[in-house]
Motif scaffolding. Structure first.
Motif, PDB file in Angstrom:
ATOM      1  N   THR A 149      26.427  42.993  21.244  1.00  0.00           N
ATOM      2  CA  THR A 149      25.486  43.759  20.428  1.00  0.00           C
ATOM      3  C   THR A 149      24.464  42.791  19.849  1.00  0.00           C
ATOM      4  O   THR A 149      24.832  41.775  19.249  1.00  0.00           O
ATOM      5  CB  THR A 149      26.204  44.506  19.287  1.00  0.00           C
ATOM      6  OG1 THR A 149      27.174  45.394  19.842  1.00  0.00           O
ATOM      7  CG2 THR A 149      25.212  45.303  18.459  1.00  0.00           C
ATOM      8  N   ARG A 207      25.838  45.698  10.086  1.00  0.00           N
ATOM      9  CA  ARG A 207      27.115  45.021  10.320  1.00  0.00           C
ATOM     10  C   ARG A 207      28.282  45.887   9.849  1.00  0.00           C
ATOM     11  O   ARG A 207      29.321  45.975  10.518  1.00  0.00           O
ATOM     12  CB  ARG A 207      27.135  43.668   9.600  1.00  0.00           C
ATOM     13  CG  ARG A 207      26.253  42.610  10.243  1.00  0.00           C
ATOM     14  CD  ARG A 207      26.219  41.348   9.398  1.00  0.00           C
ATOM     15  NE  ARG A 207      25.468  40.285  10.059  1.00  0.00           N
ATOM     16  CZ  ARG A 207      25.159  39.118   9.493  1.00  0.00           C
ATOM     17  NH1 ARG A 207      25.544  38.863   8.244  1.00  0.00           N
ATOM     18  NH2 ARG A 207      24.479  38.203  10.160  1.00  0.00           N
ATOM     19  N   ARG A 267      28.749  48.569  12.417  1.00  0.00           N
ATOM     20  CA  ARG A 267      29.256  47.994  13.680  1.00  0.00           C
ATOM     21  C   ARG A 267      30.726  47.635  13.549  1.00  0.00           C
ATOM     22  O   ARG A 267      31.525  47.904  14.448  1.00  0.00           O
ATOM     23  CB  ARG A 267      28.424  46.755  14.028  1.00  0.00           C
ATOM     24  CG  ARG A 267      28.771  46.113  15.365  1.00  0.00           C
ATOM     25  CD  ARG A 267      27.977  44.833  15.556  1.00  0.00           C
ATOM     26  NE  ARG A 267      28.465  43.760  14.705  1.00  0.00           N
ATOM     27  CZ  ARG A 267      27.680  42.874  14.097  1.00  0.00           C
ATOM     28  NH1 ARG A 267      26.370  42.929  14.220  1.00  0.00           N
ATOM     29  NH2 ARG A 267      28.215  41.912  13.349  1.00  0.00           N
ATOM     30  N   LEU A 275      26.020  52.811  18.622  1.00  0.00           N
ATOM     31  CA  LEU A 275      24.745  52.176  18.311  1.00  0.00           C
ATOM     32  C   LEU A 275      23.845  53.129  17.526  1.00  0.00           C
ATOM     33  O   LEU A 275      23.171  52.722  16.572  1.00  0.00           O
ATOM     34  CB  LEU A 275      24.070  51.729  19.611  1.00  0.00           C
ATOM     35  CG  LEU A 275      23.134  50.526  19.525  1.00  0.00           C
ATOM     36  CD1 LEU A 275      23.892  49.284  19.093  1.00  0.00           C
ATOM     37  CD2 LEU A 275      22.459  50.280  20.880  1.00  0.00           C
ATOM     38  N   GLN A 297      25.068  53.376  14.004  1.00  0.00           N
ATOM     39  CA  GLN A 297      24.717  52.169  13.262  1.00  0.00           C
ATOM     40  C   GLN A 297      23.299  52.283  12.712  1.00  0.00           C
ATOM     41  O   GLN A 297      23.030  51.965  11.548  1.00  0.00           O
ATOM     42  CB  GLN A 297      24.838  50.940  14.164  1.00  0.00           C
ATOM     43  CG  GLN A 297      26.256  50.575  14.556  1.00  0.00           C
ATOM     44  CD  GLN A 297      26.303  49.442  15.564  1.00  0.00           C
ATOM     45  OE1 GLN A 297      25.493  48.516  15.518  1.00  0.00           O
ATOM     46  NE2 GLN A 297      27.262  49.493  16.474  1.00  0.00           N
ATOM     47  N   ARG A 320      22.948  47.084  23.052  1.00  0.00           N
ATOM     48  CA  ARG A 320      24.339  46.802  23.387  1.00  0.00           C
ATOM     49  C   ARG A 320      24.437  46.629  24.898  1.00  0.00           C
ATOM     50  O   ARG A 320      24.040  47.506  25.659  1.00  0.00           O
ATOM     51  CB  ARG A 320      25.269  47.920  22.909  1.00  0.00           C
ATOM     52  CG  ARG A 320      26.733  47.693  23.315  1.00  0.00           C
ATOM     53  CD  ARG A 320      27.629  48.808  22.798  1.00  0.00           C
ATOM     54  NE  ARG A 320      27.847  48.688  21.360  1.00  0.00           N
ATOM     55  CZ  ARG A 320      28.314  49.676  20.604  1.00  0.00           C
ATOM     56  NH1 ARG A 320      28.577  50.851  21.137  1.00  0.00           N
ATOM     57  NH2 ARG A 320      28.509  49.483  19.306  1.00  0.00           N
TER      58      ARG A 320
END
Length: 397
Positions: free
Chosen positions: A197, A222, A225, A231, A234, A258
């Motif tokens: 990532t 973070r 994740r 993704l 996030q 990713r």
């Protein structure tokens, strides 16, 4: 106990601020080394600073045009003769992230191929110990500073994962400028057994406000994740964190990627992103992505991911607006044509060298005028994971 093990143990049991004196004593005892010096790369990657106690009395060594600099740049031991003795410059790094150079001096009769390899391994052990020891001492961080960092730059450098990462499937090289006064741009990466990532951030604003905004966004990404979220989730949660704090008054652009290590399948979320370029088969071209809203602009923004494929041999380069919006003294912008030319001319350089080379050319374009914005270049060389023999699978085109 072998001599290598004895030195390794001495380093592992030493206090972090005592690594160098302990190493000097251990190398003198077990390898007949007469002098040891540790040089740390500065934030701009232009000089190697001797590690001593404050105030510094020894002069730094330029990276360009010196033996220690050559060893640092190319990550290969470099040997020279000084009088009747041999001097060996050994790279100090952690998983490809270049920290500096360990220089050892000894009589030629005490140096052979086996000894040099052991000294090279000791330099790598030292790198790992410094990476851990920096949690407890400022000595090595202070040694990297040719100038005082702004507070915003201090915050940003502490947020970064490193400047180089090397794995069998890929190599990442990255750099920010002006190194001692950056504020908003950022990059981050994380690897599992299955994927990589990568996030590239083009910050908004200046000074402390920009650094605080980027810190909030990166830590929100973070957090999402590390919770195992997709993704797109996030991006959504980081967007909500920024909007919740600033109510749309501040936002920032992020590109989230990713990569599947086995197949090269690439998932991308473009949240008002920095620019992405691809060098494939010797040709550099921008990768057009579906631009979505930057993080924090509006409440409850939902993001979608698009699918790409990264081939073995591809080089991906990411640049912030501090690169492509730079103007010359005559007002001429640094064009896509100029950037394509820079990426093509650096195609034979390793990924760790490319950001510095592109930023150097950018400085030439800007001329003597101080940078109006920070600039970021991230270079990813993709090799992919070889298929297992007899798997019967065919790599995707």
């Amino acid at each position: 106990m072998t001599r290598f093990t004895a030195v390794e143990r001495a380093l592992r049991t030493a206090a972090p601020h005592d690594f160098l004196p302990v190493l000097r004593q251990a190398l003198a005892t077990h390898y007949s080394v007469v002098d040891v010096e540790l040089l740390m790369a500065d934030y701009a990657l232009t000089i190697l600073q001797p590690v001593t106690t404050l105030p510094y009395t020894r002069r730094p060594v330029p990276v360009h045009g010196t033996r220690p600099g050559h060893a640092f740049a190319w990550q290969q031991p470099c040997t020279e003769t000084q009088g009747t003795r041999t001097v060996v410059h050994l790279p100090v790094s952690v998983r490809g992230d270049r920290l500096g150079i360990l220089t050892v001096t000894l009589d030629p009769e005490h140096l052979d191929e086996a000894v040099q390899q052991e000294l090279q391994d000791i330099a790598q052990v030292l790198g790992h110990e410094i990476a851990v020891g920096e949690r407890d001492t400022d000595l090595y961080l202070q040694a990297r500073r040719a100038n005082r960092l702004t507070l915003a730059a201090e915050m940003q450098w502490q947020l970064l994962p490193g400047r180089t990462c090397v794995r069998p499937e890929y190599t990442i090289g990255a750099q920010l400028e002006p190194a001692y006064a950056i504020y908003g741009d950022n990059f981050d990466w994380s690897t599992t057994a299955h994927d990589l990532t990568l996030t590239v951030t083009n910050g908004m604003g200046e000074g402390i406000e920009a650094a605080l905004l980027t810190n909030l966004a990166i830590n929100a990404l973070r957090n999402a994740r590390r919770a195992g979220l997709s993704l797109t989730d996030q991006a959504y949660l980081a967007d909500q964190a920024v909007y919740g704090q600033h109510q749309g008054a501040q936002h920032l652009s992020v590109l989230l990627l990713r990569f599947d290590l086995a197949t090269g399948a690439t998932e991308i979320v473009d949240a008002g992103s920095p620019r992405m370029w691809r060098l494939r088969d010797g040709r550099a071209e921008p990768v057009e992505l579906e631009a979505q809203l930057p993080l924090g602009m509006f409440e409850d923004t939902h993001y979608t991911a698009e699918q790409h494929h990264t081939r073995p041999g591809d080089r991906l380069v990411f640049v912030s607006d501090g690169v492509y919006d730079v103007a010359s003294p005559a007002g001429e912008r640094y064009s896509e044509r100029a950037l394509a030319r820079a990426l093509t001319s650096t195609r034979l350089l390793p990924a760790s060298h490319v950001p510095r080379a592109v930023l150097h050319e950018l400085t030439g374009h800007r001329g003597p005028v101080d940078a109006a914005d920070d600039a970021m270049v991230v270079c990813l060389d993709w090799r992919g994971r070889p298929l297992a023999p007899g798997s019967g699978e065919t790599p995707p085109a």
